[in-house]
Scaffold this motif. Structure first.
Motif, mmCIF file in Angstrom:
data_model
loop_
_atom_site.group_PDB
_atom_site.id
_atom_site.type_symbol
_atom_site.label_atom_id
_atom_site.label_comp_id
_atom_site.label_asym_id
_atom_site.label_seq_id
_atom_site.Cartn_x
_atom_site.Cartn_y
_atom_site.Cartn_z
ATOM 1 N N THR A 164 -31.129 31.630 -41.918
ATOM 2 C CA THR A 164 -29.718 31.222 -41.884
ATOM 3 C C THR A 164 -29.437 30.624 -40.514
ATOM 4 N N ASN A 170 -26.503 29.014 -38.259
ATOM 5 C CA ASN A 170 -25.044 28.878 -38.188
ATOM 6 C C ASN A 170 -24.612 28.140 -36.935
ATOM 7 N N ASN A 191 -29.112 26.743 -44.667
ATOM 8 C CA ASN A 191 -29.783 27.937 -45.180
ATOM 9 C C ASN A 191 -31.086 27.534 -45.836
ATOM 10 N N SER A 197 -26.297 26.639 -50.047
ATOM 11 C CA SER A 197 -27.177 27.805 -49.939
ATOM 12 C C SER A 197 -27.505 28.351 -51.306
#
Ligand code: ADP
Length: 379
Positions: free
Chosen positions: A5, A7, A29, A375
């Motif tokens: 993941t 971010n 993702n 995702s």
């Protein structure tokens, strides 16, 4: 778990010329077991992004997780990743066996026999079982590439990271290793992030592709999605070879006016363009295989054949009409002679129309398009 993941990740470098932003707020993702390729031109930030996942570069902002663990401040050897580099990065003074076992000795408490067994099994799988006692200098490029991949596999990581691993091989070997890497990844089901500048490599190997430009994600999608539904002109141009044809046009009363042609588009397409555009300057895009020379005399454009390129099953026609050039793919058996005038038509369901200012694809099929931070894909 090899789920990754990413971010809002950002990377800035300080240089004499000021701060360079190499990766700009990237969110992404990667599903457990997925093969994801990051593709883009040189300098677009691909390696920097990969090296941040590996722990070889500090992260300026944002966070990266593998499984449920934030890895920003975890040492590279403890992240559960193994990386394969473009230059293989093998230790020249060590044998193949030593190269492959070194990481295991360093980062695990496995016994000597277990390490030996793993190295030999992996070497067998990579077809380098008979090279274990040789030094890297005595191996061909392809063999060194196998050793470098074997060295990553033997560690049984959660994630493989590949940084242009095939670019030092000749074309035929590259093709062979492409399928071999795919096969290995499918067998092992290890999450893989693969960096390349070669769009063909990206298109043929990956579950999904990320297209980067200037440190920003342009699109994320399956190879079929980014090919058929490019979100902007950059992606449309970068993906596909020979690349999409582009023409500056304006839309007036449902007719596209180009430099040397006029083309009436279906009313609903014209409405979509009018609703979405920022300016009146548009770019018409159509792929070489979608231009049709089977015209039945309707709405045709006529141009002169300058060059005919034989590619076996297909031929490419390079046509010109004063200032405008067109690339058209036709069946290999279709006969054309250079100098000949060729009539063709542009099927409306294959037209892409971009805003010249923003580059945005104005006629994207919403249902078929993907979100950049999708995702939902599971491997
Ligand atoms: P790519 O892998 O797509 O070719 P990179 O990630 O290597 O791109 O580089 C992205 C940008 O960051 C480029 O502008 C590059 O010059 C810059 N860059 C990369 N590494 C450094 C560094 N160590 N110091 C300063 N700038 C860097």
């Amino acid at each position: 778990m090899g789920r990754i993941t990413i971010n809002n990740v950002r990377k800035e470098y300080d240089s004499d010329a000021g701060t360079i932003c190499a990766v700009e707020d990237v969110s992404l993702n990667v599903a457990d077991g997925e093969f994801l390729t990051i593709v883009g031109p040189s300098g677009s930030g691909k390696s920097t992004l990969l090296r941040m996942i590996a722990g070889l570069e500090d992260i300026t902002g944002g966070e990266i997780k593998i499984g449920d663990t934030i890895i920003n401040n975890i040492a590279p050897q403890n992240r559960g990743v193994a990386m394969v580099f473009q230059n293989y990065a093998l230790y020249p003074h060590m044998s193949v066996r030593q190269n492959m076992s070194y990481g295991l000795k360093l980062t695990t408490d496995l016994g000597k026999e277990e390490i030996s067994r793993r190295v030999e099994d992996t070497a067998e799988m990579m077809g380098i079982g008979d090279l274990l006692d040789k030094k890297p200098n005595n191996l061909s490029g392809g063999q060194q590439q196998r050793v470098a991949t074997g060295r990553a596999i033997v560690r049984q990581p959660d994630v493989f990271l590949f940084d242009e691993p095939l670019s030092n091989l000749d074309a035929k070997l590259r093709l062979h290793m492409r399928t071999e890497l795919q096969r290995i990844q499918e067998d092992l089901e290890t999450t893989s992030v693969y960096v390349t500048h070669d769009q063909t490599e990206a298109m043929t190997m990956s579950d999904r592709i990320v297209i980067l430009s200037d440190g920003s994600i342009q699109q994320v999608g399956t190879p079929a999605e980014v090919y058929a539904q490019p979100t902007n002109q950059f992606v449309a141009d970068f993906i596909g070879s020979p690349s999409m044809n582009f023409f500056d046009v304006r839309l007036e009363h449902g007719v596209l006016h180009g430099e040397d042609f006029e083309y009436e588009i279906p009313p609903e397409l014209a409405t979509t363009v009018r609703e979405n555009r920022q300016s009146n300057d548009l770019v018409l895009g159509i792929r070489p295989e979608h231009i049709s020379v089977d015209t039945e005399g309707k709405d045709t454009i006529e141009a002169t054949l300058e060059v005919l390129e034989h590619e076996g099953s297909d031929n490419y026609l390079y046509l010109s009409k004063s200032e405008t050039e067109w690339t058209v793919r036709v069946d290999g058996n279709t006969r054309f002679e250079p100098g000949e005038s060729v009539e063709f038509t542009l099927p409306a369901d294959h037209l892409h129309i971009f805003d010249a200012e923003t580059g945005e694809n104005l006629v994207l099929d919403e249902a078929a398009s993907t979100e950049t931070d999708d995702s939902s894909v599971t491997a």
